[in-house]
Design a protein around this motif. Structure first.
Motif, PDB file in Angstrom:
ATOM      1  N   SER A  17      38.784  47.118  39.182  1.00 48.31           N
ATOM      2  CA  SER A  17      38.700  47.106  37.696  1.00 48.31           C
ATOM      3  C   SER A  17      38.399  45.717  37.017  1.00 48.31           C
ATOM      4  CB  SER A  17      39.514  47.379  36.425  1.00 48.31           C
ATOM      5  OG  SER A  17      41.145  46.991  36.705  1.00 48.31           O
ATOM      6  N   CYS A  18      38.190  44.585  37.513  1.00 51.80           N
ATOM      7  CA  CYS A  18      38.026  43.468  37.275  1.00 51.80           C
ATOM      8  C   CYS A  18      36.152  42.363  37.410  1.00 51.80           C
ATOM      9  CB  CYS A  18      38.827  42.159  38.528  1.00 51.80           C
ATOM     10  SG  CYS A  18      40.612  42.364  38.277  1.00 51.80           S
ATOM     11  N   ASP A  19      35.731  42.097  36.472  1.00 53.96           N
ATOM     12  CA  ASP A  19      34.869  41.585  36.437  1.00 53.96           C
ATOM     13  C   ASP A  19      34.742  40.579  37.165  1.00 53.96           C
ATOM     14  OD1 ASP A  19      35.743  38.803  35.525  1.00 53.96           O
ATOM     15  OD2 ASP A  19      35.421  39.832  33.438  1.00 53.96           O
ATOM     16  N   SER A  20      35.132  40.128  38.064  1.00 51.70           N
ATOM     17  CA  SER A  20      35.114  39.069  39.313  1.00 51.70           C
ATOM     18  C   SER A  20      35.026  39.540  41.102  1.00 51.70           C
ATOM     19  CB  SER A  20      36.353  38.125  39.535  1.00 51.70           C
ATOM     20  OG  SER A  20      36.713  37.494  40.372  1.00 51.70           O
ATOM     21  N   ASN A  21      34.211  38.984  41.497  1.00 51.36           N
ATOM     22  CA  ASN A  21      34.232  39.993  42.999  1.00 51.36           C
ATOM     23  C   ASN A  21      35.102  38.637  44.036  1.00 51.36           C
ATOM     24  OD1 ASN A  21      31.915  41.176  42.732  1.00 51.36           O
ATOM     25  ND2 ASN A  21      30.322  39.888  42.534  1.00 51.36           N
ATOM     26  N   ASP A  22      35.187  37.713  43.793  1.00 50.10           N
ATOM     27  CA  ASP A  22      36.382  36.683  44.288  1.00 50.10           C
ATOM     28  C   ASP A  22      38.539  37.231  43.977  1.00 50.10           C
ATOM     29  OD1 ASP A  22      38.190  34.473  45.591  1.00 50.10           O
ATOM     30  OD2 ASP A  22      37.299  32.979  44.584  1.00 50.10           O
ATOM     31  N   TYR A  23      38.554  37.834  44.777  1.00 51.39           N
ATOM     32  CA  TYR A  23      40.654  37.945  44.742  1.00 51.39           C
ATOM     33  C   TYR A  23      40.981  37.577  45.081  1.00 51.39           C
ATOM     34  CZ  TYR A  23      38.307  43.164  43.933  1.00 51.39           C
ATOM     35  OH  TYR A  23      37.393  43.809  43.033  1.00 51.39           O
ATOM     36  N   VAL A  24      41.307  35.896  45.548  1.00 51.77           N
ATOM     37  CA  VAL A  24      41.791  34.984  46.017  1.00 51.77           C
ATOM     38  C   VAL A  24      42.814  34.728  44.514  1.00 51.77           C
ATOM     39  CG1 VAL A  24      41.989  32.844  46.272  1.00 51.77           C
ATOM     40  CG2 VAL A  24      40.048  34.303  47.613  1.00 51.77           C
ATOM     41  N   PRO A  25      42.311  35.231  43.651  1.00 43.56           N
ATOM     42  CA  PRO A  25      43.285  34.911  41.947  1.00 43.56           C
ATOM     43  C   PRO A  25      44.672  35.965  42.434  1.00 43.56           C
ATOM     44  CG  PRO A  25      41.133  34.426  41.095  1.00 43.56           C
ATOM     45  CD  PRO A  25      41.083  35.031  42.775  1.00 43.56           C
ATOM     46  N   LEU A  26      44.565  36.968  43.395  1.00 41.68           N
ATOM     47  CA  LEU A  26      45.608  37.867  42.948  1.00 41.68           C
ATOM     48  C   LEU A  26      46.500  37.268  44.324  1.00 41.68           C
ATOM     49  CD1 LEU A  26      43.413  41.071  41.972  1.00 41.68           C
ATOM     50  CD2 LEU A  26      44.303  39.412  40.770  1.00 41.68           C
ATOM     51  N   ALA A  27      45.539  37.015  45.022  1.00 43.53           N
ATOM     52  CA  ALA A  27      46.366  36.517  46.458  1.00 43.53           C
ATOM     53  C   ALA A  27      47.621  35.917  46.157  1.00 43.53           C
ATOM     54  CB  ALA A  27      45.898  36.227  47.515  1.00 43.53           C
ATOM     55  N   LYS A  28      46.699  34.623  45.148  1.00 43.57           N
ATOM     56  CA  LYS A  28      47.838  33.719  44.905  1.00 43.57           C
ATOM     57  C   LYS A  28      49.024  34.226  43.681  1.00 43.57           C
ATOM     58  CE  LYS A  28      44.414  29.912  44.730  1.00 43.57           C
ATOM     59  NZ  LYS A  28      43.550  29.085  44.079  1.00 43.57           N
ATOM     60  N   ALA A  29      48.696  35.181  42.758  1.00 45.74           N
ATOM     61  CA  ALA A  29      49.582  36.003  41.885  1.00 45.74           C
ATOM     62  C   ALA A  29      50.565  36.497  42.879  1.00 45.74           C
ATOM     63  CB  ALA A  29      48.919  36.317  40.976  1.00 45.74           C
ATOM     64  N   LEU A  30      49.898  36.908  43.323  1.00 43.99           N
ATOM     65  CA  LEU A  30      51.091  37.180  44.904  1.00 43.99           C
ATOM     66  C   LEU A  30      52.268  36.336  45.659  1.00 43.99           C
ATOM     67  CD1 LEU A  30      49.014  40.244  47.110  1.00 43.99           C
ATOM     68  CD2 LEU A  30      50.691  40.364  45.332  1.00 43.99           C
ATOM     69  N   ASP A  31      51.070  35.809  46.175  1.00 39.03           N
ATOM     70  CA  ASP A  31      52.090  34.484  47.340  1.00 39.03           C
ATOM     71  C   ASP A  31      53.183  34.031  45.804  1.00 39.03           C
ATOM     72  OD1 ASP A  31      52.272  32.832  49.472  1.00 39.03           O
ATOM     73  OD2 ASP A  31      51.788  31.424  47.927  1.00 39.03           O
ATOM     74  N   GLU A  32      53.097  33.051  44.628  1.00 38.97           N
ATOM     75  CA  GLU A  32      53.741  33.001  43.771  1.00 38.97           C
ATOM     76  C   GLU A  32      54.554  33.734  43.261  1.00 38.97           C
ATOM     77  OE1 GLU A  32      50.997  31.745  40.359  1.00 38.97           O
ATOM     78  OE2 GLU A  32      50.274  29.847  42.135  1.00 38.97           O
ATOM     79  N   ALA A  33      54.277  34.586  43.561  1.00 37.50           N
ATOM     80  CA  ALA A  33      55.557  35.804  42.640  1.00 37.50           C
ATOM     81  C   ALA A  33      56.717  36.318  43.518  1.00 37.50           C
ATOM     82  CB  ALA A  33      54.705  37.163  42.486  1.00 37.50           C
ATOM     83  N   GLY A  34      56.258  36.027  45.146  1.00 36.44           N
ATOM     84  CA  GLY A  34      57.159  36.570  46.003  1.00 36.44           C
ATOM     85  C   GLY A  34      58.139  34.808  46.716  1.00 36.44           C
TER      86      GLY A  34
END
Length: 208
Positions: free
Chosen positions: A87-104
Protein backbone atom coordinates in the motif's frame (compact mmCIF):
# COMPACT_ATOMS: atom_id res chain seq x y z
CA UNK A 1 6.34 -38.64 42.00
CA UNK A 2 9.83 -38.18 40.62
CA UNK A 3 12.59 -40.15 42.28
CA UNK A 4 16.21 -39.04 42.65
CA UNK A 5 17.27 -41.10 39.62
CA UNK A 6 14.82 -39.18 37.37
CA UNK A 7 16.04 -35.85 38.71
CA UNK A 8 19.71 -36.72 38.21
CA UNK A 9 19.00 -38.00 34.71
CA UNK A 10 17.24 -34.77 33.76
CA UNK A 11 20.06 -32.72 35.24
CA UNK A 12 22.60 -34.74 33.27
CA UNK A 13 20.62 -34.21 30.05
CA UNK A 14 20.85 -30.44 30.54
CA UNK A 15 24.42 -30.11 31.86
CA UNK A 16 26.13 -32.81 29.81
CA UNK A 17 23.90 -33.61 26.83
CA UNK A 18 22.90 -29.99 26.10
CA UNK A 19 19.16 -30.52 26.38
CA UNK A 20 17.40 -27.26 25.61
CA UNK A 21 14.43 -25.65 23.95
CA UNK A 22 16.03 -24.30 20.78
CA UNK A 23 13.64 -21.41 20.31
CA UNK A 24 10.28 -19.86 20.99
CA UNK A 25 8.81 -17.79 18.17
CA UNK A 26 6.00 -15.25 18.45
CA UNK A 27 3.93 -14.59 15.34
CA UNK A 28 2.64 -11.04 14.86
CA UNK A 29 0.24 -9.94 12.12
CA UNK A 30 1.17 -6.61 10.53
CA UNK A 31 -1.75 -6.53 8.08
CA UNK A 32 -3.18 -3.45 9.74
CA UNK A 33 0.06 -1.48 9.43
CA UNK A 34 -0.19 -0.52 5.76
CA UNK A 35 -0.24 3.18 4.81
CA UNK A 36 0.55 5.17 1.62
CA UNK A 37 3.45 6.89 3.41
CA UNK A 38 6.21 4.35 4.02
CA UNK A 39 7.48 6.33 7.02
CA UNK A 40 4.08 5.97 8.67
CA UNK A 41 4.02 2.27 7.82
CA UNK A 42 7.48 1.80 9.32
CA UNK A 43 6.44 3.56 12.53
CA UNK A 44 3.27 1.47 12.78
CA UNK A 45 5.33 -1.70 12.29
CA UNK A 46 7.75 -0.65 15.02
CA UNK A 47 4.98 0.34 17.42
CA UNK A 48 3.00 -2.86 16.99
CA UNK A 49 5.96 -5.19 17.40
CA UNK A 50 7.30 -3.42 20.47
CA UNK A 51 3.83 -3.46 22.03
CA UNK A 52 2.88 -7.06 21.26
CA UNK A 53 6.32 -8.56 22.01
CA UNK A 54 7.18 -6.31 24.93
CA UNK A 55 7.30 -9.21 27.40
CA UNK A 56 8.33 -12.03 25.07
CA UNK A 57 11.90 -12.31 26.33
CA UNK A 58 10.84 -11.83 29.95
CA UNK A 59 8.27 -14.62 29.72
CA UNK A 60 10.81 -16.86 28.00
CA UNK A 61 13.25 -16.33 30.83
CA UNK A 62 10.53 -17.01 33.40
CA UNK A 63 9.74 -20.29 31.65
CA UNK A 64 13.41 -21.23 31.75
CA UNK A 65 13.44 -20.72 35.51
CA UNK A 66 10.14 -22.53 36.05
CA UNK A 67 10.98 -25.57 33.93
CA UNK A 68 14.73 -25.64 34.52
CA UNK A 69 15.42 -25.96 30.78
CA UNK A 70 17.25 -23.23 28.86
CA UNK A 71 15.49 -21.54 25.93
CA UNK A 72 18.31 -20.59 23.60
CA UNK A 73 16.58 -18.18 21.22
CA UNK A 74 13.58 -15.88 21.39
CA UNK A 75 12.32 -14.87 17.96
CA UNK A 76 9.52 -13.08 16.12
CA UNK A 77 7.90 -13.80 12.76
CA UNK A 78 5.67 -11.29 10.99
CA UNK A 79 3.33 -11.02 8.01
CA UNK A 80 5.35 -11.06 4.76
CA UNK A 81 6.50 -7.48 4.31
CA UNK A 82 5.74 -7.60 0.58
CA UNK A 83 2.05 -7.55 1.60
CA UNK A 84 2.45 -4.87 4.25
CA UNK A 85 4.42 -2.57 1.95
CA UNK A 86 2.15 -2.94 -1.05
CA UNK A 87 0.00 0.00 0.00
CA UNK A 88 3.04 2.29 0.26
CA UNK A 89 3.94 4.83 -2.41
CA UNK A 90 7.62 3.85 -2.22
CA UNK A 91 9.40 1.16 -4.21
CA UNK A 92 12.13 0.86 -1.56
CA UNK A 93 11.22 -1.31 1.41
CA UNK A 94 14.52 -0.88 3.27
CA UNK A 95 12.84 1.48 5.80
CA UNK A 96 10.51 -1.37 6.72
CA UNK A 97 13.47 -3.70 7.25
CA UNK A 98 15.06 -1.08 9.50
CA UNK A 99 11.83 -0.80 11.49
CA UNK A 100 11.82 -4.57 12.00
CA UNK A 101 15.46 -4.50 13.09
CA UNK A 102 14.96 -1.67 15.56
CA UNK A 103 11.80 -3.22 16.99
CA UNK A 104 13.45 -6.62 17.40
CA UNK A 105 16.40 -5.08 19.19
CA UNK A 106 14.09 -3.02 21.41
CA UNK A 107 12.32 -6.12 22.71
CA UNK A 108 15.54 -8.15 22.91
CA UNK A 109 14.89 -11.00 20.48
CA UNK A 110 17.64 -12.84 18.60
CA UNK A 111 16.02 -12.75 15.14
CA UNK A 112 12.95 -11.37 13.41
CA UNK A 113 11.72 -13.03 10.24
CA UNK A 114 9.24 -11.94 7.62
CA UNK A 115 11.05 -9.64 5.21
CA UNK A 116 9.53 -12.04 2.75
CA UNK A 117 7.56 -12.59 -0.44
CA UNK A 118 5.61 -15.60 -1.70
CA UNK A 119 5.78 -15.57 -5.50
CA UNK A 120 5.08 -19.14 -6.57
CA UNK A 121 1.75 -17.92 -8.03
CA UNK A 122 3.34 -14.86 -9.65
CA UNK A 123 4.60 -11.40 -8.77
CA UNK A 124 2.73 -8.42 -7.39
CA UNK A 125 4.17 -4.92 -7.16
CA UNK A 126 4.94 -5.46 -3.50
CA UNK A 127 6.74 -8.72 -4.21
CA UNK A 128 8.98 -7.12 -6.83
CA UNK A 129 9.74 -4.15 -4.59
CA UNK A 130 10.67 -6.39 -1.68
CA UNK A 131 12.93 -8.65 -3.73
CA UNK A 132 14.78 -5.62 -5.13
CA UNK A 133 15.23 -4.32 -1.57
CA UNK A 134 16.66 -7.54 -0.08
CA UNK A 135 20.42 -6.98 -0.62
CA UNK A 136 20.39 -3.50 0.93
CA UNK A 137 17.94 -4.49 3.66
CA UNK A 138 20.13 -7.38 4.83
CA UNK A 139 23.24 -5.22 4.63
CA UNK A 140 21.92 -2.45 6.90
CA UNK A 141 20.19 -4.65 9.50
CA UNK A 142 21.52 -7.14 12.02
CA UNK A 143 18.72 -9.47 13.10
CA UNK A 144 16.27 -9.27 10.17
CA UNK A 145 15.82 -12.47 8.15
CA UNK A 146 14.43 -12.65 4.63
CA UNK A 147 12.83 -15.32 2.49
CA UNK A 148 11.24 -15.80 -0.90
CA UNK A 149 9.06 -18.78 -1.84
CA UNK A 150 9.56 -19.33 -5.57
CA UNK A 151 7.55 -22.49 -6.14
CA UNK A 152 5.25 -25.19 -4.87
CA UNK A 153 3.98 -28.59 -5.96
CA UNK A 154 0.50 -27.12 -6.37
CA UNK A 155 1.39 -23.99 -8.34
CA UNK A 156 4.66 -24.84 -10.08
CA UNK A 157 7.90 -22.87 -10.11
CA UNK A 158 8.21 -19.16 -10.89
CA UNK A 159 11.31 -19.39 -13.07
CA UNK A 160 11.57 -15.59 -13.38
CA UNK A 161 11.83 -15.47 -9.60
CA UNK A 162 14.44 -18.24 -9.58
CA UNK A 163 16.60 -16.27 -11.99
CA UNK A 164 16.10 -13.03 -10.07
CA UNK A 165 16.92 -14.61 -6.71
CA UNK A 166 20.20 -15.89 -8.10
CA UNK A 167 21.17 -12.27 -8.74
CA UNK A 168 19.81 -11.17 -5.36
CA UNK A 169 21.88 -13.77 -3.50
CA UNK A 170 25.00 -12.61 -5.32
CA UNK A 171 24.27 -8.95 -4.50
CA UNK A 172 23.53 -9.80 -0.86
CA UNK A 173 26.90 -11.53 -0.62
CA UNK A 174 28.69 -8.59 -2.22
CA UNK A 175 26.97 -6.02 0.04
CA UNK A 176 28.09 -7.92 3.16
CA UNK A 177 31.46 -9.19 1.89
CA UNK A 178 33.24 -7.45 4.77
CA UNK A 179 31.18 -9.55 7.23
CA UNK A 180 31.70 -13.00 5.72
CA UNK A 181 28.71 -12.43 3.38
CA UNK A 182 26.33 -12.67 6.35
CA UNK A 183 23.51 -11.36 4.17
CA UNK A 184 23.22 -14.77 2.52
CA UNK A 185 22.98 -16.50 5.90
CA UNK A 186 19.87 -14.44 6.65
CA UNK A 187 18.16 -15.26 3.35
CA UNK A 188 16.20 -18.37 2.34
CA UNK A 189 14.86 -19.20 -1.12
CA UNK A 190 12.57 -22.21 -1.10
CA UNK A 191 9.79 -24.25 -2.63
CA UNK A 192 6.83 -25.71 -0.73
CA UNK A 193 7.12 -23.25 2.13
CA UNK A 194 5.79 -24.56 5.44
CA UNK A 195 2.52 -22.75 6.24
CA UNK A 196 3.14 -19.99 8.79
CA UNK A 197 6.75 -21.11 8.85
CA UNK A 198 8.35 -20.35 12.26
CA UNK A 199 11.87 -21.38 11.26
CA UNK A 200 14.58 -18.79 10.65
CA UNK A 201 15.68 -17.51 8.27
CA UNK A 202 12.53 -18.44 6.34
CA UNK A 203 9.96 -17.47 8.95
CA UNK A 204 6.77 -15.62 8.09
CA UNK A 205 3.39 -15.36 9.78
CA UNK A 206 -0.28 -15.41 8.93
CA UNK A 207 -0.53 -16.61 5.31
CA UNK A 208 -0.84 -19.99 3.51
Amino acid sequence: MFNIKDILETNRMITQNNLDVRTITMGISLRDCGHPDIKVTAQKVYDKITKKAEKLVQVGEELEMELGVPIINKRISVTPISMVGESCDSNDYVPLAKALDEAGKAVGVNFIGGFSALVDKGYTKGDKNLICSIPEALAVTDIVCSSVSVGSTKCGINMDAVAEMGRVIKMAAERTADRDAIGCAKLVVFCNAVPDNPFMAGAFHGVT
